[in-house]
Scaffold this motif. Sequence first.
Motif, PDB file in Angstrom:
ATOM      1  N   THR A 353      28.990 -16.419  26.414  1.00  0.00           N
ATOM      2  CA  THR A 353      28.495 -16.030  25.096  1.00  0.00           C
ATOM      3  C   THR A 353      28.594 -17.240  24.191  1.00  0.00           C
ATOM      4  OG1 THR A 353      29.202 -13.735  25.414  1.00  0.00           O
ATOM      5  CG2 THR A 353      28.819 -14.466  23.142  1.00  0.00           C
ATOM      6  N   ILE A 354      27.466 -17.652  23.629  1.00  0.00           N
ATOM      7  CA  ILE A 354      27.454 -18.873  22.829  1.00  0.00           C
ATOM      8  C   ILE A 354      26.827 -18.607  21.467  1.00  0.00           C
ATOM      9  CG2 ILE A 354      27.278 -20.308  24.893  1.00  0.00           C
ATOM     10  CD1 ILE A 354      24.302 -20.752  24.163  1.00  0.00           C
ATOM     11  N   LEU A 355      26.984 -19.544  20.586  1.00  0.00           N
ATOM     12  CA  LEU A 355      26.386 -19.471  19.258  1.00  0.00           C
ATOM     13  C   LEU A 355      25.127 -20.331  19.253  1.00  0.00           C
ATOM     14  CD1 LEU A 355      26.728 -18.361  16.375  1.00  0.00           C
ATOM     15  CD2 LEU A 355      27.951 -20.482  15.812  1.00  0.00           C
ATOM     16  N   ASP A 356      23.984 -19.693  19.090  1.00  0.00           N
ATOM     17  CA  ASP A 356      22.702 -20.408  19.056  1.00  0.00           C
ATOM     18  C   ASP A 356      22.505 -21.001  17.666  1.00  0.00           C
ATOM     19  OD1 ASP A 356      20.162 -21.353  19.317  1.00  0.00           O
ATOM     20  OD2 ASP A 356      19.195 -19.385  19.461  1.00  0.00           O
ATOM     21  N   ARG A 357      22.508 -22.325  17.602  1.00  0.00           N
ATOM     22  CA  ARG A 357      22.350 -23.021  16.321  1.00  0.00           C
ATOM     23  C   ARG A 357      20.950 -23.617  16.177  1.00  0.00           C
ATOM     24  NH1 ARG A 357      27.686 -24.259  14.475  1.00  0.00           N
ATOM     25  NH2 ARG A 357      29.263 -23.836  16.098  1.00  0.00           N
ATOM     26  N   GLU A 360      16.502 -20.601  12.779  1.00  0.00           N
ATOM     27  CA  GLU A 360      16.647 -20.643  11.332  1.00  0.00           C
ATOM     28  C   GLU A 360      18.044 -20.226  10.895  1.00  0.00           C
ATOM     29  OE1 GLU A 360      13.597 -18.328   9.590  1.00  0.00           O
ATOM     30  OE2 GLU A 360      11.959 -19.617  10.299  1.00  0.00           O
ATOM     31  N   LYS A 361      18.639 -19.325  11.668  1.00  0.00           N
ATOM     32  CA  LYS A 361      20.007 -18.920  11.364  1.00  0.00           C
ATOM     33  C   LYS A 361      20.803 -18.850  12.654  1.00  0.00           C
ATOM     34  CE  LYS A 361      18.980 -13.957  11.492  1.00  0.00           C
ATOM     35  NZ  LYS A 361      19.109 -12.670  10.782  1.00  0.00           N
ATOM     36  N   LYS A 362      22.091 -19.004  12.528  1.00  0.00           N
ATOM     37  CA  LYS A 362      22.960 -18.961  13.703  1.00  0.00           C
ATOM     38  C   LYS A 362      23.001 -17.551  14.262  1.00  0.00           C
ATOM     39  CE  LYS A 362      25.938 -22.623  11.899  1.00  0.00           C
ATOM     40  NZ  LYS A 362      27.316 -22.980  11.459  1.00  0.00           N
ATOM     41  N   GLU A 363      22.992 -17.456  15.602  1.00  0.00           N
ATOM     42  CA  GLU A 363      22.983 -16.148  16.246  1.00  0.00           C
ATOM     43  C   GLU A 363      23.788 -16.206  17.542  1.00  0.00           C
ATOM     44  OE1 GLU A 363      19.700 -12.786  17.668  1.00  0.00           O
ATOM     45  OE2 GLU A 363      19.067 -14.788  17.047  1.00  0.00           O
ATOM     46  N   THR A 364      24.592 -15.166  17.788  1.00  0.00           N
ATOM     47  CA  THR A 364      25.380 -15.098  19.020  1.00  0.00           C
ATOM     48  C   THR A 364      24.513 -14.545  20.143  1.00  0.00           C
ATOM     49  OG1 THR A 364      27.427 -14.758  17.784  1.00  0.00           O
ATOM     50  CG2 THR A 364      27.429 -14.124  20.100  1.00  0.00           C
ATOM     51  N   ILE A 365      24.464 -15.267  21.263  1.00  0.00           N
ATOM     52  CA  ILE A 365      23.677 -14.833  22.413  1.00  0.00           C
ATOM     53  C   ILE A 365      24.527 -14.955  23.677  1.00  0.00           C
ATOM     54  CG2 ILE A 365      21.463 -15.474  21.385  1.00  0.00           C
ATOM     55  CD1 ILE A 365      21.528 -18.011  23.097  1.00  0.00           C
ATOM     56  N   LYS A 366      24.134 -14.215  24.716  1.00  0.00           N
ATOM     57  CA  LYS A 366      24.827 -14.274  25.999  1.00  0.00           C
ATOM     58  C   LYS A 366      23.879 -14.840  27.048  1.00  0.00           C
ATOM     59  CE  LYS A 366      27.495 -11.558  29.357  1.00  0.00           C
ATOM     60  NZ  LYS A 366      26.848 -12.191  30.522  1.00  0.00           N
ATOM     61  N   LEU A 367      24.319 -15.894  27.720  1.00  0.00           N
ATOM     62  CA  LEU A 367      23.510 -16.494  28.773  1.00  0.00           C
ATOM     63  C   LEU A 367      23.413 -15.545  29.961  1.00  0.00           C
ATOM     64  CD1 LEU A 367      24.823 -20.175  28.694  1.00  0.00           C
ATOM     65  CD2 LEU A 367      22.896 -19.168  27.451  1.00  0.00           C
ATOM     66  N   PRO A 368      22.325 -15.604  30.736  1.00  0.00           N
ATOM     67  CA  PRO A 368      22.166 -14.672  31.871  1.00  0.00           C
ATOM     68  C   PRO A 368      23.199 -14.929  32.962  1.00  0.00           C
ATOM     69  CG  PRO A 368      20.455 -16.348  31.910  1.00  0.00           C
ATOM     70  CD  PRO A 368      21.169 -16.519  30.607  1.00  0.00           C
ATOM     71  N   ASN A 369      23.523 -13.873  33.715  1.00  0.00           N
ATOM     72  CA  ASN A 369      24.394 -14.016  34.881  1.00  0.00           C
ATOM     73  C   ASN A 369      23.616 -14.692  36.007  1.00  0.00           C
ATOM     74  OD1 ASN A 369      26.373 -12.570  33.483  1.00  0.00           O
ATOM     75  ND2 ASN A 369      25.644 -10.612  34.270  1.00  0.00           N
ATOM     76  N   GLU A 370      24.243 -15.657  36.670  1.00  0.00           N
ATOM     77  CA  GLU A 370      23.582 -16.404  37.726  1.00  0.00           C
ATOM     78  C   GLU A 370      24.290 -16.182  39.052  1.00  0.00           C
ATOM     79  OE1 GLU A 370      20.845 -18.003  37.504  1.00  0.00           O
ATOM     80  OE2 GLU A 370      20.541 -18.322  35.355  1.00  0.00           O
ATOM     81  N   ARG A 371      23.515 -15.997  40.105  1.00  0.00           N
ATOM     82  CA  ARG A 371      24.098 -15.827  41.438  1.00  0.00           C
ATOM     83  C   ARG A 371      24.664 -17.157  41.930  1.00  0.00           C
ATOM     84  NH1 ARG A 371      21.771 -12.570  46.616  1.00  0.00           N
ATOM     85  NH2 ARG A 371      22.868 -13.696  48.235  1.00  0.00           N
ATOM     86  N   ILE A 372      25.929 -17.139  42.340  1.00  0.00           N
ATOM     87  CA  ILE A 372      26.574 -18.390  42.738  1.00  0.00           C
ATOM     88  C   ILE A 372      27.219 -18.331  44.125  1.00  0.00           C
ATOM     89  CG2 ILE A 372      27.017 -19.124  40.370  1.00  0.00           C
ATOM     90  CD1 ILE A 372      29.903 -18.165  40.714  1.00  0.00           C
TER      91      ILE A 372
END
Length: 405
Positions: A353-357, A360-372
Amino acid sequence: MKKLPTPARRTNLSASLAVLAVVAAGGVGTTAAWAQNYPITAQQRATAQQTAQAGVPLSELAPNAPDEYTVKPGDTLWAISRLYLLRPWRWPELWGMNINEIANPHRIYPGQVLYLDKSGGRARLTTRRGAGGEGGTIKLTPRTRFDSLSGMALPTLNPSLIEPFLSEPIVVDENTLQAAPRIVAGNDSRVLLSRGDRAYARGEKDSPLVEVPGPLQNYRVFRNATPLKDPGTGEILGYEAQYLGKVRLQRGESTTVETKDDKDYITVVPATVDVIAAREEIRAGDRLLPEPPRQLLSYAPRAPSTQVEGRIVSVYGNAVQFAAQNQVVAINKGTRDGIDSGHVLAILKNGETILDRTGEKKETIKLPNERIGLLMVFRPFEKVSYALVLEINDTPRAGDFIVNP
């Protein structure tokens, strides 16, 4: 050596070899493989009947799948499956299933030559060169072959990777260790005990540590039952007891009675145990649990028949956060969820979960789950299971997701 006659027979080319199931022994140092009965569901049986005729699509083959391969000592069934298949847990379909002999499967041995048959747009693996063709038959003339019964069948996985974990880590309930016998002292006032040392132990009030007829009893030594908590719900799934070593009971507990001033005074004499194996130093307060009998477990790598969505609870080992290939992890699914030995699951990295800067405004987003990577369950308990990490392209850790492969 046992003499095995092979009678003449006509074999339709569409019939394939029996599924290969290999048994890993539950005790360290045991390498013999035995065929065991394995439960077959109606769905598995239907799949077996279909794939015995069809094989697998050519699109399922690995890009460099060899047309011919000679089995070598040290090979494993998983490694050979990975050599041929993009999804190695589908190896039963590549070999096909002989329904009549599924309870006593055929095996692969070092020295055998495997041939890839790609006739009719489907792939099958056989031990007969040129078994392909449309509607043809092969007539096998009577012959005699010799086969060793010394446990040379290939294991599904390298036994050394999982044998220690069949007897070492253990999931218990909250009270199991508290009620188990405990070490009370070492010989010659020793505080820390290792292999070859003598120690003294006693059971709880209602269950003293006593000898029983037969061979000397072995006990495993444990400490610190650590709670295994579900990363999603917070439920305590069980307690993982830390394995320290093994002791052998030499003399059971007893009591002595001494009379003074017309009064009888009872003194407890603790049991005598010898440390016969030690992974870590053993000390007073550590608990003893009887060593279970050796088990022969059948590992048939396969995808679960039901939908699985779970998490990695922990990586086995003291203060270990990240898992490497061939390392053991605990997952939050067990027998109550339909998980069984041999189930293969995919590992999904839990996206951050990261802060997208950038907007126009900062927003918290979650990166997709990746098969590893992939893991295989080899020791299920009711609510939690131990699994071996088979392959990875990133670093799994506690909290990562597990799903159907």
